[in-house]
Design a protein around this motif. Sequence first.
Motif, PDB file in Angstrom:
ATOM      1  N   ARG A 109      31.231  47.966  41.918  1.00  0.00           N
ATOM      2  CA  ARG A 109      31.394  47.723  40.482  1.00  0.00           C
ATOM      3  C   ARG A 109      30.528  46.548  40.021  1.00  0.00           C
ATOM      4  NH1 ARG A 109      37.999  48.598  40.324  1.00  0.00           N
ATOM      5  NH2 ARG A 109      37.930  50.760  41.038  1.00  0.00           N
ATOM      6  N   TYR A 110      29.327  46.507  40.553  1.00  0.00           N
ATOM      7  CA  TYR A 110      28.418  45.392  40.298  1.00  0.00           C
ATOM      8  C   TYR A 110      27.645  45.610  38.999  1.00  0.00           C
ATOM      9  CZ  TYR A 110      24.541  42.125  41.090  1.00  0.00           C
ATOM     10  OH  TYR A 110      23.608  41.117  40.978  1.00  0.00           O
ATOM     11  N   ASN A 111      27.547  44.556  38.205  1.00  0.00           N
ATOM     12  CA  ASN A 111      26.770  44.590  36.974  1.00  0.00           C
ATOM     13  C   ASN A 111      25.725  43.488  37.054  1.00  0.00           C
ATOM     14  OD1 ASN A 111      25.700  44.478  34.376  1.00  0.00           O
ATOM     15  ND2 ASN A 111      27.664  44.864  33.376  1.00  0.00           N
ATOM     16  N   ALA A 112      24.482  43.878  37.303  1.00  0.00           N
ATOM     17  CA  ALA A 112      23.409  42.909  37.505  1.00  0.00           C
ATOM     18  C   ALA A 112      23.135  42.064  36.269  1.00  0.00           C
ATOM     19  CB  ALA A 112      22.131  43.638  37.934  1.00  0.00           C
ATOM     20  N   LYS A 113      23.618  42.515  35.102  1.00  0.00           N
ATOM     21  CA  LYS A 113      23.376  41.769  33.869  1.00  0.00           C
ATOM     22  C   LYS A 113      24.425  40.688  33.615  1.00  0.00           C
ATOM     23  CE  LYS A 113      21.052  45.677  31.633  1.00  0.00           C
ATOM     24  NZ  LYS A 113      21.039  46.595  30.458  1.00  0.00           N
ATOM     25  N   GLN A 114      25.471  40.699  34.425  1.00  0.00           N
ATOM     26  CA  GLN A 114      26.538  39.715  34.246  1.00  0.00           C
ATOM     27  C   GLN A 114      26.328  38.530  35.189  1.00  0.00           C
ATOM     28  OE1 GLN A 114      29.019  39.750  31.991  1.00  0.00           O
ATOM     29  NE2 GLN A 114      28.236  41.668  31.125  1.00  0.00           N
ATOM     30  N   ALA A 115      26.358  37.335  34.625  1.00  0.00           N
ATOM     31  CA  ALA A 115      26.137  36.132  35.429  1.00  0.00           C
ATOM     32  C   ALA A 115      27.202  35.969  36.507  1.00  0.00           C
ATOM     33  CB  ALA A 115      26.106  34.903  34.525  1.00  0.00           C
ATOM     34  N   VAL A 116      28.435  36.329  36.196  1.00  0.00           N
ATOM     35  CA  VAL A 116      29.516  36.193  37.171  1.00  0.00           C
ATOM     36  C   VAL A 116      29.260  37.082  38.377  1.00  0.00           C
ATOM     37  CG1 VAL A 116      31.963  36.614  37.602  1.00  0.00           C
ATOM     38  CG2 VAL A 116      31.257  35.490  35.492  1.00  0.00           C
ATOM     39  N   ASP A 117      28.845  38.312  38.144  1.00  0.00           N
ATOM     40  CA  ASP A 117      28.556  39.230  39.243  1.00  0.00           C
ATOM     41  C   ASP A 117      27.432  38.683  40.118  1.00  0.00           C
ATOM     42  OD1 ASP A 117      29.601  42.465  38.433  1.00  0.00           O
ATOM     43  OD2 ASP A 117      29.981  40.744  37.170  1.00  0.00           O
ATOM     44  N   GLN A 118      26.390  38.180  39.478  1.00  0.00           N
ATOM     45  CA  GLN A 118      25.273  37.622  40.227  1.00  0.00           C
ATOM     46  C   GLN A 118      25.720  36.426  41.067  1.00  0.00           C
ATOM     47  OE1 GLN A 118      22.134  36.668  37.485  1.00  0.00           O
ATOM     48  NE2 GLN A 118      22.133  38.707  36.557  1.00  0.00           N
ATOM     49  N   GLU A 119      26.573  35.595  40.487  1.00  0.00           N
ATOM     50  CA  GLU A 119      27.044  34.403  41.198  1.00  0.00           C
ATOM     51  C   GLU A 119      27.919  34.781  42.391  1.00  0.00           C
ATOM     52  OE1 GLU A 119      27.197  30.147  41.608  1.00  0.00           O
ATOM     53  OE2 GLU A 119      25.869  31.609  40.671  1.00  0.00           O
ATOM     54  N   VAL A 120      28.807  35.744  42.198  1.00  0.00           N
ATOM     55  CA  VAL A 120      29.659  36.185  43.302  1.00  0.00           C
ATOM     56  C   VAL A 120      28.819  36.784  44.416  1.00  0.00           C
ATOM     57  CG1 VAL A 120      31.443  37.839  43.987  1.00  0.00           C
ATOM     58  CG2 VAL A 120      31.719  36.521  41.889  1.00  0.00           C
ATOM     59  N   LEU A 121      27.830  37.582  44.047  1.00  0.00           N
ATOM     60  CA  LEU A 121      26.962  38.175  45.065  1.00  0.00           C
ATOM     61  C   LEU A 121      26.224  37.086  45.838  1.00  0.00           C
ATOM     62  CD1 LEU A 121      25.808  40.743  46.333  1.00  0.00           C
ATOM     63  CD2 LEU A 121      24.040  40.736  44.560  1.00  0.00           C
ATOM     64  N   ARG A 122      25.729  36.082  45.123  1.00  0.00           N
ATOM     65  CA  ARG A 122      25.008  35.000  45.776  1.00  0.00           C
ATOM     66  C   ARG A 122      25.904  34.262  46.764  1.00  0.00           C
ATOM     67  NH1 ARG A 122      24.365  29.744  45.439  1.00  0.00           N
ATOM     68  NH2 ARG A 122      25.811  29.529  43.709  1.00  0.00           N
ATOM     69  N   HIS A 123      27.151  33.989  46.363  1.00  0.00           N
ATOM     70  CA  HIS A 123      28.089  33.301  47.243  1.00  0.00           C
ATOM     71  C   HIS A 123      28.450  34.159  48.456  1.00  0.00           C
ATOM     72  CE1 HIS A 123      29.062  29.457  45.416  1.00  0.00           C
ATOM     73  NE2 HIS A 123      28.995  30.031  44.222  1.00  0.00           N
ATOM     74  N   LEU A 124      28.623  35.457  48.246  1.00  0.00           N
ATOM     75  CA  LEU A 124      28.927  36.337  49.370  1.00  0.00           C
ATOM     76  C   LEU A 124      27.822  36.279  50.417  1.00  0.00           C
ATOM     77  CD1 LEU A 124      30.355  39.542  47.625  1.00  0.00           C
ATOM     78  CD2 LEU A 124      31.579  38.052  49.220  1.00  0.00           C
TER      79      LEU A 124
END
Length: 345
Positions: free
Chosen positions: A257-272
């Motif tokens: 359920r990833y949305n590349a346009k959302q900053a939160v999604d990008q941040e969570v992915l980066r932390h993972l």
Amino acid sequence: MQGDEFRTAREEMRLSQVEMKEILNTRLSRSYDKSRVSRWENDREPIPGEVSRLIIDLLDQRRAKARIIAFANQKGGVGKTTSALNIASALKRAGQRVLLVDLDPQASASDWLLGHGSLQCYRAGRSIYHVLLKDADIKNAIIGVDEPIVENPRSFDLLTSHIDLAEADSRREPGFERALAESLELVTDDYDFIIIDAPPNLGLMTYMALVAADFVVVPVQTEPPDAMGVALLLDTITKVQRRLNPLLRVTGILPTRYNAKQAVDQEVLRHLIKYTAGRAAVLEPVSESAVFGNAAWSGGIAVDTSPRSKAISPYLRLASAMAARETPHLAVLDHNEDDHDEDMP
């Protein structure tokens, strides 16, 4: 490879010419048609080397024991069942023989695929509950793709679940955590892949899945609360490796359920990626898309109902890598992102 060898191999794999061309197109990114397959079999056209090599690989895989892959996360609503179903269908499209084991007492996968037929299976004594708690024969419990009980089309075999499976968590019996592994040993010669949809908790059923599995995929929604639980599951996997299943390996964490346009999604992915480095790879994310909900509403699977959708491409690529025994595609961050050092959100 000559035409008669090609035909013999196809028949040994129990594939029609149409099914064969679909597998070739999926694995080789080609656009062969049924008539091309027919020309190859009748020696009216030479068989390309890449096709011959793939057929040989498929035959070798068919003659080996199944690889068992568990989809596990103690958090619900992360796309675990969706991922298990789509990978099962994608593996079948890649030419693999697939069994999906619904190990979740909520029976989401069973109800999704069979509708009211799931209850019929339970009443007939054909479910994972009966295999694990009633000593039923697993081969008789498996629901084949061609059985009339099936309401919705699917391309893989299924071992259904039922709410009564929850009784297993209170079972106190020495070595019971190995019961699933022992049962699956009886059918590993019949499949190339066995997919286990584990329940959304860290109870006995999840331990059973990890003990039985060769590999584990951890679906996780790209939201901070969901990402926080990954470390706990990885700790659990480490304990299972040390105590019960030293051969268990982590295929990777699968962001959903990833949305590349959302900053939160990008941040969570980066932390993972950062905070699981050295413990588990983070796989190519699966984007949020209506194709998954639309497929579920109709009782189908997105890989089958929308095979050309970009949203299902990560599942197809992951399944292709699994089938070819290759390293799967991993998540890639935008190199322009700042590198922070905060703790996991």
